[in-house]
Design a protein around this motif. Structure first.
Motif, PDB file in Angstrom:
ATOM      1  N   THR A   3       0.775  -1.223  -0.127  1.00 13.60           N
ATOM      2  CA  THR A   3       0.018  -0.001   0.057  1.00 13.60           C
ATOM      3  C   THR A   3       0.815   1.457   0.006  1.00 13.60           C
ATOM      4  OG1 THR A   3      -1.726  -1.139   1.250  1.00 13.60           O
ATOM      5  CG2 THR A   3      -1.780   1.220   1.380  1.00 13.60           C
ATOM      6  N   CYS A   4       2.004   1.223   0.614  1.00 13.18           N
ATOM      7  CA  CYS A   4       2.955   2.559   0.961  1.00 13.18           C
ATOM      8  C   CYS A   4       3.818   2.828  -0.077  1.00 13.18           C
ATOM      9  CB  CYS A   4       3.490   2.388   2.194  1.00 13.18           C
ATOM     10  SG  CYS A   4       2.488   2.627   3.747  1.00 13.18           S
ATOM     11  N   ARG A   5       3.789   1.814  -1.014  1.00 18.96           N
ATOM     12  CA  ARG A   5       4.718   1.803  -2.216  1.00 18.96           C
ATOM     13  C   ARG A   5       3.758   2.231  -3.271  1.00 18.96           C
ATOM     14  NH1 ARG A   5       8.589  -3.675  -1.866  1.00 18.96           N
ATOM     15  NH2 ARG A   5      10.006  -2.882  -0.329  1.00 18.96           N
ATOM     16  N   ASP A   6       2.528   2.324  -3.226  1.00 17.34           N
ATOM     17  CA  ASP A   6       1.700   2.620  -4.398  1.00 17.34           C
ATOM     18  C   ASP A   6       1.772   4.146  -4.488  1.00 17.34           C
ATOM     19  OD1 ASP A   6      -0.889   2.211  -6.145  1.00 17.34           O
ATOM     20  OD2 ASP A   6      -1.236   3.816  -4.746  1.00 17.34           O
ATOM     21  N   PRO A   7       1.871   4.640  -5.768  1.00 16.33           N
ATOM     22  CA  PRO A   7       1.943   5.871  -6.302  1.00 16.33           C
ATOM     23  C   PRO A   7       0.918   6.848  -5.747  1.00 16.33           C
ATOM     24  CG  PRO A   7       2.300   4.445  -8.178  1.00 16.33           C
ATOM     25  CD  PRO A   7       1.678   3.569  -7.116  1.00 16.33           C
ATOM     26  N   GLU A   8      -0.165   6.677  -5.440  1.00 16.32           N
ATOM     27  CA  GLU A   8      -1.301   7.293  -4.960  1.00 16.32           C
ATOM     28  C   GLU A   8      -1.027   7.552  -3.404  1.00 16.32           C
ATOM     29  OE1 GLU A   8      -3.885   9.149  -6.452  1.00 16.32           O
ATOM     30  OE2 GLU A   8      -2.395   8.988  -7.952  1.00 16.32           O
ATOM     31  N   THR A   9      -0.561   6.662  -2.834  1.00 17.11           N
ATOM     32  CA  THR A   9      -0.466   6.529  -1.407  1.00 17.11           C
ATOM     33  C   THR A   9       0.963   7.621  -1.364  1.00 17.11           C
ATOM     34  OG1 THR A   9      -1.017   4.668  -0.933  1.00 17.11           O
ATOM     35  CG2 THR A   9       0.213   5.610   0.742  1.00 17.11           C
ATOM     36  N   ILE A  10       2.078   7.542  -1.964  1.00 13.71           N
ATOM     37  CA  ILE A  10       3.214   8.200  -1.908  1.00 13.71           C
ATOM     38  C   ILE A  10       2.603   9.772  -2.182  1.00 13.71           C
ATOM     39  CG2 ILE A  10       5.391   8.776  -2.823  1.00 13.71           C
ATOM     40  CD1 ILE A  10       5.657   5.735  -3.423  1.00 13.71           C
ATOM     41  N   ARG A  11       2.018   9.914  -3.360  1.00 11.10           N
ATOM     42  CA  ARG A  11       1.432  11.246  -3.642  1.00 11.10           C
ATOM     43  C   ARG A  11       0.834  12.061  -2.675  1.00 11.10           C
ATOM     44  NH1 ARG A  11      -2.705  13.002  -8.584  1.00 11.10           N
ATOM     45  NH2 ARG A  11      -2.380  15.096  -8.453  1.00 11.10           N
ATOM     46  N   TRP A  12       0.069  11.660  -1.791  1.00 11.31           N
ATOM     47  CA  TRP A  12      -0.853  12.474  -0.946  1.00 11.31           C
ATOM     48  C   TRP A  12      -0.775  11.984   0.400  1.00 11.31           C
ATOM     49  CZ3 TRP A  12      -3.170  15.574  -3.469  1.00 11.31           C
ATOM     50  CH2 TRP A  12      -3.664  15.587  -4.633  1.00 11.31           C
ATOM     51  N   THR A  13       0.471  11.183   0.927  1.00 13.45           N
ATOM     52  CA  THR A  13       0.592  10.983   2.144  1.00 13.45           C
ATOM     53  C   THR A  13       2.349  11.423   2.522  1.00 13.45           C
ATOM     54  OG1 THR A  13       1.471   8.745   2.220  1.00 13.45           O
ATOM     55  CG2 THR A  13      -0.863   9.329   2.346  1.00 13.45           C
ATOM     56  N   THR A  14       2.687  11.141   3.529  1.00 10.43           N
ATOM     57  CA  THR A  14       4.086  11.499   3.760  1.00 10.43           C
ATOM     58  C   THR A  14       4.910  10.114   4.367  1.00 10.43           C
ATOM     59  OG1 THR A  14       3.670  12.205   6.049  1.00 10.43           O
ATOM     60  CG2 THR A  14       3.567  14.014   4.634  1.00 10.43           C
ATOM     61  N   VAL A  15       4.445   9.036   3.821  1.00  8.06           N
ATOM     62  CA  VAL A  15       5.050   7.757   4.262  1.00  8.06           C
ATOM     63  C   VAL A  15       6.503   7.782   3.574  1.00  8.06           C
ATOM     64  CG1 VAL A  15       2.967   6.460   4.199  1.00  8.06           C
ATOM     65  CG2 VAL A  15       4.166   6.574   2.054  1.00  8.06           C
ATOM     66  N   PRO A  16       7.456   7.016   4.071  1.00  5.51           N
ATOM     67  CA  PRO A  16       8.972   7.029   3.676  1.00  5.51           C
ATOM     68  C   PRO A  16       8.895   6.596   2.102  1.00  5.51           C
ATOM     69  CG  PRO A  16       8.942   6.135   5.533  1.00  5.51           C
ATOM     70  CD  PRO A  16       7.373   6.393   5.248  1.00  5.51           C
TER      71      PRO A  16
END
Length: 384
Positions: A233-246
């Motif tokens: 989930t945290c490697r998904d482009p949308e997650t990366i785009r809208w959150t501050t996950v590493p």
């Protein structure tokens, strides 16, 4: 130092004696007492006898401590233990410690005993400060401390953590003139917000339930088996785009996130839940973070696994989590924030009943830059 007796508020605090060993041994078989006190495991009768006949008298004689047996003033029954440890004559300071026997809980024994010991320490020993420490998650001890007037001021890493504990603890202090009088309830009395939250966070994280199209979702604590799905989930482009996950996101990041959730629950500052689908597979995460400045305010954060998007899971989970926050934690307002343009997050929040209130300029720090964000709120009456 000469041992003394203290009589106050229905209790008799006296020096330990050999006849107390059986009751001490019985009390220390209690799992909660063993979990938080750091007593020997297993705790044998010989350990109890050593404590009451050797360790306690030696503390009095050496002036290093003042351990009291806490008894019912009328019947003489042993109810618990309370006293001073690590007395520092130079600083005129000491640490307090206490426990309540399982058969005496729910009667305010530890609070009354701690207040009595504190009053004696300040007036007779002329101490200038008492220090309280407890392992992170020991909300029962924290509540006793608050009711005795202790000001909990921060956290510290423990020098001698209990087996299986977090290794971190709370620390607080009490000064002369701050001990409540006998009978006073104070801001942490029964039924107050601190008492309610101590009861919640002092137990294991609960499982919440939500329903989507007749299917049941479970909101539960994150488990080891969820780690891989969190990484995906945290490697998904949308997650990366809208959150501050590493970015890049590694397995170690997910494991750290899980540990953070466990520690935040123990600290009583945040509740991180996994959204589990009807097959109990990871479908996303949602968290409720309590405000440090306003005890009636919290904010939510969430992400949805790519395979679970568009199914209505997140709005249902948000509604269930907010309802739990209002009814169980006594919240008055739950806020949602997201970057301007994050329509998916906004849609989920609005479906859960949040009302968008506007845009806060430079309201969020997103990957090193201040950016505008949308702000929405949910109130208890919005769910009625």
């Amino acid at each position: 130092m000469e041992p003394v007796r203290i009589a106050e508020d229905g209790l008799l605090l006296r020096p330990w004696r050999a006849g107390d060993a059986d009751a001490v041994h019985r009390a220390c078989q209690d799992p909660d007492l063993a979990r938080w006190s750091g007593v020997a495991r297993p705790y044998r009768l010989v350990d109890a006898l050593s404590f009451v006949t050797e360790l306690a008298p030696a503390a009095w004689e050496g002036g290093t401590g003042a351990p009291f047996a806490v008894c019912d003033a009328a019947s003489g029954e042993l109810l618990g233990s309370c006293g001073l440890v690590a007395i520092d004559d130079r600083l005129r300071s000491a640490e307090v410690g206490y426990w309540t026997a399982p058969w005496a809980r729910g009667r305010g024994v530890a609070v009354r005993a701690l207040r009595a010991v504190a009053r004696w320490a300040f007036t007779q020993l002329r101490l200038r400060r008492l220090i309280w420490q407890a392992e992170l998650g020991n909300h029962a001890s924290r509540l006793v401390a608050l009711r005795a007037g202790v000001r909990v001021s921060g956290q510290l890493r423990l020098a001698d953590p209990t087996p299986g504990g977090t290794g971190d603890g709370w620390i607080g202090s009490l000064l002369p003139g701050e001990v409540p009088a006998p009978g006073e309830t104070g801001p942490a009395g029964p039924g107050t917000l601190p008492a309610r939250r101590a009861a919640v966070f002092g137990r294991a994280q609960p499982v919440l339930f939500a329903t989507v199209d007749g299917s049941e979702l479970r909101l539960r604590a994150m488990e080891e088996r969820d780690i891989h799905a969190v990484v995906v989930t945290c490697r998904d482009p949308e997650t990366i785009r809208w959150t501050t996950v590493p970015d890049p996101y590694r397995r170690e990041d997910a494991e750290s996130h899980r540990r953070f959730g466990q520690q935040a629950w123990a600290d009583g500052t945040s509740a991180l839940f996994v959204i589990a689908d009807p097959a109990d597979r990871y479908a996303g995460s949602v968290s409720l973070r309590l405000s440090a400045a306003d005890p009636l305010l919290a904010d939510v954060g969430f992400m949805t696994a790519p395979h679970a998007r568009g199914r209505g899971y997140q709005p249902a989970a948000l509604t269930a989590l907010a309802a739990w926050g209002f009814t169980t934690l006594g919240l008055a307002r739950v806020e949602w924030r997201a970057l301007v343009g994050n329509t998916s997050s906004r849609r989920a929040a609005e479906k859960a009943g949040f009302t968008v209130e506007g845009v806060t300029r430079a309201g969020l720090n997103h990957r090193g830059q201040r950016v505008d964000c949308l702000v929405a709120a949910l109130l208890p009456e919005d769910l009625q």
